[in-house]
Design a protein around this motif. Structure first.
Motif, PDB file in Angstrom:
ATOM      1  N   ILE A  36       0.845  -1.279  -0.043  1.00 14.30           N
ATOM      2  CA  ILE A  36       0.149   0.100  -0.103  1.00 14.30           C
ATOM      3  C   ILE A  36       0.983   1.295  -0.126  1.00 14.30           C
ATOM      4  O   ILE A  36       1.520   1.338   0.847  1.00 14.30           O
ATOM      5  CB  ILE A  36      -0.830  -0.096   1.233  1.00 14.30           C
ATOM      6  N   ARG A  38       0.963   5.194   0.163  1.00 10.25           N
ATOM      7  CA  ARG A  38       0.119   6.356   0.484  1.00 10.25           C
ATOM      8  C   ARG A  38       1.113   7.586   0.710  1.00 10.25           C
ATOM      9  O   ARG A  38       2.208   7.460   1.106  1.00 10.25           O
ATOM     10  CB  ARG A  38      -0.589   5.919   1.520  1.00 10.25           C
ATOM     11  N   GLU A  49      -7.668   2.534   3.684  1.00  5.65           N
ATOM     12  CA  GLU A  49      -6.566   1.668   3.877  1.00  5.65           C
ATOM     13  C   GLU A  49      -7.053   0.746   5.167  1.00  5.65           C
ATOM     14  O   GLU A  49      -6.567  -0.412   5.228  1.00  5.65           O
ATOM     15  CB  GLU A  49      -5.312   2.248   4.372  1.00  5.65           C
ATOM     16  N   THR A  53      -6.967  -3.307   4.864  1.00  8.97           N
ATOM     17  CA  THR A  53      -5.868  -4.008   5.921  1.00  8.97           C
ATOM     18  C   THR A  53      -6.799  -5.125   6.477  1.00  8.97           C
ATOM     19  O   THR A  53      -6.509  -6.352   6.556  1.00  8.97           O
ATOM     20  CB  THR A  53      -5.389  -3.301   6.989  1.00  8.97           C
ATOM     21  N   ILE A  63       0.280  -7.307   4.101  1.00  9.29           N
ATOM     22  CA  ILE A  63       0.340  -6.031   3.719  1.00  9.29           C
ATOM     23  C   ILE A  63       1.786  -5.445   4.191  1.00  9.29           C
ATOM     24  O   ILE A  63       2.425  -5.611   5.331  1.00  9.29           O
ATOM     25  CB  ILE A  63      -0.761  -5.218   4.648  1.00  9.29           C
ATOM     26  N   GLU A  64       2.366  -4.518   3.119  1.00 12.60           N
ATOM     27  CA  GLU A  64       3.536  -3.739   3.486  1.00 12.60           C
ATOM     28  C   GLU A  64       2.925  -2.354   2.920  1.00 12.60           C
ATOM     29  O   GLU A  64       2.795  -1.985   2.116  1.00 12.60           O
ATOM     30  CB  GLU A  64       4.555  -4.114   2.647  1.00 12.60           C
ATOM     31  N   LYS A  65       2.863  -1.454   3.937  1.00 14.08           N
ATOM     32  CA  LYS A  65       2.595  -0.204   4.206  1.00 14.08           C
ATOM     33  C   LYS A  65       3.929   0.681   3.757  1.00 14.08           C
ATOM     34  O   LYS A  65       5.064   0.867   4.408  1.00 14.08           O
ATOM     35  CB  LYS A  65       2.095   0.167   5.214  1.00 14.08           C
ATOM     36  N   VAL A  67       4.574   4.630   3.350  1.00 18.35           N
ATOM     37  CA  VAL A  67       4.001   5.815   3.521  1.00 18.35           C
ATOM     38  C   VAL A  67       5.022   6.852   3.329  1.00 18.35           C
ATOM     39  O   VAL A  67       6.251   7.005   4.047  1.00 18.35           O
ATOM     40  CB  VAL A  67       3.456   5.986   5.232  1.00 18.35           C
TER      41      VAL A  67
END
Length: 284
Positions: A36, A38, A49, A53, A63-65, A67
């Motif tokens: 993800i 962002r 999100e 998730t 999930i790998e965020k 940011v």
């Protein structure tokens, strides 16, 4: 009264199937993973999100965020996309848009590998939709419309469908996807002459114009199925409303999606499905 075509049962059924496929992949040493990406802290991005998730956890998708600050540079954004493209453990990317105006969104979309574009933002994915070929993935909301109709047992083969809206996010891709199911599709928009007549002639109406109450009682008749993709804030009513005048439509048509609680609730399940599809393709 019309049947309410709620999204929750569709999302639940899809998630169960995706979870089973995820488990099969894990047994082969592959864990489906979604990155993800962002930029900033927009509340609508954060809300989606959170939903994605939660859905991913149920579907067995990691999930790998990634940011970035709202004032990040174009180079920082492109570096993040390069990381996603090159990391073989990442199978799909969800990049929130719109990006801040200081960034070149078109360049960012073009840089993403279509094989990891699980929400239809690259030209490669759009080519796949229009050519009906397994290149990239269609926009999740467009596929959610088709999944919802099929879940509730509506026959698309030979059906007359009017799509109101011509965006690359929903209107155009969902029109192509419905035609791939052998529906006969009429594409309309807010500038269409006698929009009501085109809608009234259809078996199924998909409203995706992006304007509240674009489709009213004058555009509808008994026996129709109405899929309302719109999400609009009605300040006077103090609530979210769709592109269809629900109160006017519900007593007339045979079935209609609620807003909220309809198509939107299916999109994260489709997102997870696309990630698993992408992971399976790496083993093909």
């Amino acid at each position: 009264m019309a049947e309410l075509l709620k999204g929750a049962p569709v999302a639940k059924a899809l998630t169960q199937k995706v979870a089973e496929r995820s488990s099969a992949l894990v047994e082969k040493g592959v864990t489906p993973k979604l990155a993800i990406l962002r930029v900033g802290e927009r509340e609508d991005d954060l809300s989606y999100e959170r939903g994605a998730t939660k859905r991913a956890e149920k579907a067995g998708v990691a999930i790998e965020k990634i940011v970035l600050p709202a004032d990040c540079t174009q180079d920082q954004l492109m570096d993040a996309i390069k990381h996603i493209n090159s990391d073989s453990s990442i199978h799909g990317c969800l990049m929130f848009r719109p990006l801040p105006k200081t960034l070149d969104e078109a360049a960012a979309c073009a840089a993403l590998d279509p094989a990891k574009d699980v929400d239809g933002i690259t030209e490669g994915s759009l080519y796949g939709v229009f050519a009906n070929r397994p290149v990239g993935f269609p926009p999740c909301t467009a596929e959610a419309v088709v999944a919802l109709l099929e879940h509730y047992g509506y026959e698309l083969r030979g059906a007359d469908v009017t799509v109101v809206g011509r965006s690359l996010v929903i209107g155009k891709p969902v029109s192509m996807m419905l035609q791939a199911k052998n529906a006969t599709v009429t594409m309309c928009h807010t500038k269409t002459r006698d929009l009501a007549a085109h809608c009234k002639a259809a078996d199924i109406v998909v409203a995706a114009a992006g304007h509240a109450k674009t489709v009213g009682a004058d555009a509808l008749r008994e026996g129709q199925v109405v899929i309302d993709v719109g999400i609009n804030w009605d300040a006077e009513a103090g609530k979210l409303v769709g592109d269809v005048d629900f109160d006017a439509a519900e007593p007339i048509v045979s079935a209609i999606t609620p807003v909220p609680g309809g198509v939107g609730s299916v999109t994260t399940a489709i997102l997870c499905k696309h990630v698993v599809d992408a992971a399976e393709r790496t083993l093909a």
